[in-house]
Design an enzyme around this catalytic site. Sequence first.
Site, PDB file in Angstrom:
ATOM      1  N   THR A  12      15.717 -28.989  79.317  1.00 59.37           N
ATOM      2  CA  THR A  12      14.411 -29.550  79.646  1.00 59.37           C
ATOM      3  C   THR A  12      14.288 -29.696  81.161  1.00 59.37           C
ATOM      4  OG1 THR A  12      15.222 -31.823  79.527  1.00 59.37           O
ATOM      5  CG2 THR A  12      14.334 -30.861  77.494  1.00 59.37           C
ATOM      6  N   ASP A  65      14.354 -31.676  84.543  1.00 53.92           N
ATOM      7  CA  ASP A  65      15.220 -32.774  84.992  1.00 53.92           C
ATOM      8  C   ASP A  65      16.618 -32.713  84.403  1.00 53.92           C
ATOM      9  OD1 ASP A  65      15.410 -34.855  86.785  1.00 53.92           O
ATOM     10  OD2 ASP A  65      14.875 -36.413  85.347  1.00 53.92           O
ATOM     11  N   ASP A  95      15.817 -18.231  89.168  1.00 52.99           N
ATOM     12  CA  ASP A  95      15.400 -19.570  88.769  1.00 52.99           C
ATOM     13  C   ASP A  95      13.965 -19.556  88.251  1.00 52.99           C
ATOM     14  OD1 ASP A  95      15.908 -22.261  88.371  1.00 52.99           O
ATOM     15  OD2 ASP A  95      15.155 -22.852  90.347  1.00 52.99           O
ATOM     16  N   GLU A  96      13.592 -20.572  87.501  1.00 53.59           N
ATOM     17  CA  GLU A  96      12.257 -20.670  86.887  1.00 53.59           C
ATOM     18  C   GLU A  96      11.933 -19.409  86.081  1.00 53.59           C
ATOM     19  OE1 GLU A  96      10.951 -23.449  86.936  1.00 53.59           O
ATOM     20  OE2 GLU A  96      11.519 -24.480  88.783  1.00 53.59           O
ATOM     21  N   GLN A 149      11.439 -18.894  83.070  1.00 56.91           N
ATOM     22  CA  GLN A 149      10.441 -18.994  82.003  1.00 56.91           C
ATOM     23  C   GLN A 149       9.101 -18.415  82.432  1.00 56.91           C
ATOM     24  OE1 GLN A 149      11.649 -21.659  83.607  1.00 56.91           O
ATOM     25  NE2 GLN A 149       9.933 -22.891  84.376  1.00 56.91           N
TER      26      GLN A 149
END
Length: 217
Positions: A10, A12, A86-87, A89
């Site tokens: 998730t 965090d 990274d990121e 998604q």
Amino acid sequence: MAELHFYTGTMDSGKSTLALQTNHNYAARGRVGQIFTSHDRAGVPVISSRLGLTHDAQEVGEDFDFWTFVVRTLTQGGRVDYLICDEAQFYSAEQIEQLAKIVDELQIDVFCFGILTDFRTRMFPGAARLVELADRMQVLQVEALCWCGKRATHNARTENGVMVTEGEVIVVGDVEEQHTQPADVAYEVLCRQHHRRTLTAARAKAVSLAPEPLPFG
């Protein structure tokens, strides 16, 4: 043998921190990598951790082609031993397929980091394709917590303090930001129960502080 790795959790849960640590570990051994991100919370093409760590990165837009980028770099005399993505998604399914091709055809390790589902609890296309194609998938062990103390499993979005379950999928924000978006968009991680009940920390606090009705008679 090179592999396509997918680290997920998730918001965090330390994904960007792990991405930066992975890059540090490989670079410290003399390997040369390329770093990518998309819609990072910093608003610029960098990987940024909530711990304050940052690293410059290449922005992955809708038309970005990983295969073309890596092949061009190699043919121009550059070196690429691994990719940090990274990121992930936010990448398209086609871009994830390009990463898999880089692993298989060029024997370059690819490390992807990203969340699985959006604030509507639906899988991102990029994350779904990674689940289907990754050689290794690992759920991060750093557990984010819902306000109630249970393990957070869902990402929630609030607009002007109210949790929403419809709207644009990509609106960049942060679980610690409260006033950086024009519509006051913020994010929060919740357990499934409180996501279903749209019960955020602020709403739970407001309910607990509400005065009890006076008895009749």
